[in-house]
Design a protein around this motif. Structure first.
Motif: not given
Length: 274
Positions: A205-212, A195-198, A40-42, A7-12
């Motif tokens: 944007f606050i990200g918070g990328s992860g897996v449940f 979830f993959s967040g910017l 997975l990307f944001p 799961v990627a967390q990136i600034e676009a």
């Protein structure tokens, strides 16, 4: 057979398609180095999430400037990628999950169905869900606001999904709602949710990328300064969760009408005439 998810967390950066593509390709290579089968990307990771960008010219699926480098990275690494972007198709605009499979042309697989207020004047909502297989897991797609609606993930699970992917962009102050929704979608349906967040510009944007996991427990998260989280997903975990948590088995397709007190004949209380 397990699936290793990255799961990627990136600034676009808004409008910097070339730079955003380079960041996606770099993350794909890192995902492959970490043994990932799927990445997975944001949301809007190719265009950046920005009203000004959305109002201007948008890429199309056939624009080689963005799709070719991603496709080549997928071919080279063997990692399947879900890459969300604002996309022009004919006269319409969508927030689209483009599916990149090794050896295949890019597929505009899923269009965001639930549009936020600021998106409604620009984008067209999608008309269908979408799932595909990675190993023995069925994977369903969603974009940001979709996951706020319990019936969206439930429909995916009902169609056979074991993993519900969500590409998103959460604004400051959305931390509690973000984490609660994803954990609930997992527990409600006995499925993995990722979830993959910017992060960063232009809205902090606050990200918070992860897996449940299928019991709603966070099993992976992007750490401070990182840009990838990995999780090994097993079909047996879905089966076990659904055996232990019987909500999925006991779910009723029809709950009947919603009655009010005035609809009931209560002794000593006159029934209201309609």
């Amino acid at each position: 057979m397990s699936c290793r998810l990255a799961v990627a967390q990136i600034e676009a950066i808004p409008g910097d398609i070339r730079g955003n593509v380079a960041r996606v390709v770099s993350a794909l290579e890192d995902a492959a180095a970490g043994g990932a089968d799927l990445a997975l990307f944001p949301e809007a990771v190719i265009t950046g999430y920005d009203d000004g960008v959305f109002a201007g010219p948008l890429p199309t699926l056939t624009d080689a400037g963005w799709s070719s480098p991603v496709r080549e990275a997928v071919y080279r690494t063997g990692v399947t990628a879900v890459v969300n972007t604002a996309l022009q198709r004919d006269a319409l605009r969508f927030l689209t999950d483009v599916l990149f499979l090794p050896g295949h042309e890019p597929i505009p697989a899923y269009d965001k169905q639930h549009l936020y207020d600021s998106e409604r004047s620009v984008f067209t909502p999608g008309e269908h869900g979408f799932s595909f297989a990675v190993g023995d897991l069925q994977v369903a797609l969603s974009v940001c606001y979709d996951a706020n609606f319990p019936e969206h993930a439930a429909a995916a699970a009902d169609a056979g999904a074991h993993l519900y992917l969500n590409s998103g962009a959460y604004f400051p102050g959305g931390e509690h709602r973000r984490d609660l929704h994803y954990a609930a979608r997992a527990l409600d349906n006995g499925i993995y949710v990722a979830f993959s967040g910017l992060v960063g510009a232009p809205h902090d944007f606050i990200g918070g990328s992860g897996v449940f996991d299928p019991l709603g427990r966070r099993i992976a998260a992007v750490g401070a300064g990182g840009h990838l989280a990995f999780a090994d997903l097993e079909l047996d975990a879905v089966t076990s969760a659904r055996e232990g948590q019987r909500m999925w088995t006991h779910r009723r397709a029809d709950l009947g009408p919603q009655l009010r007190l005035d609809d009931l004949a209560v002794p000593g209380r006159p029934r209201r005439r309609r």
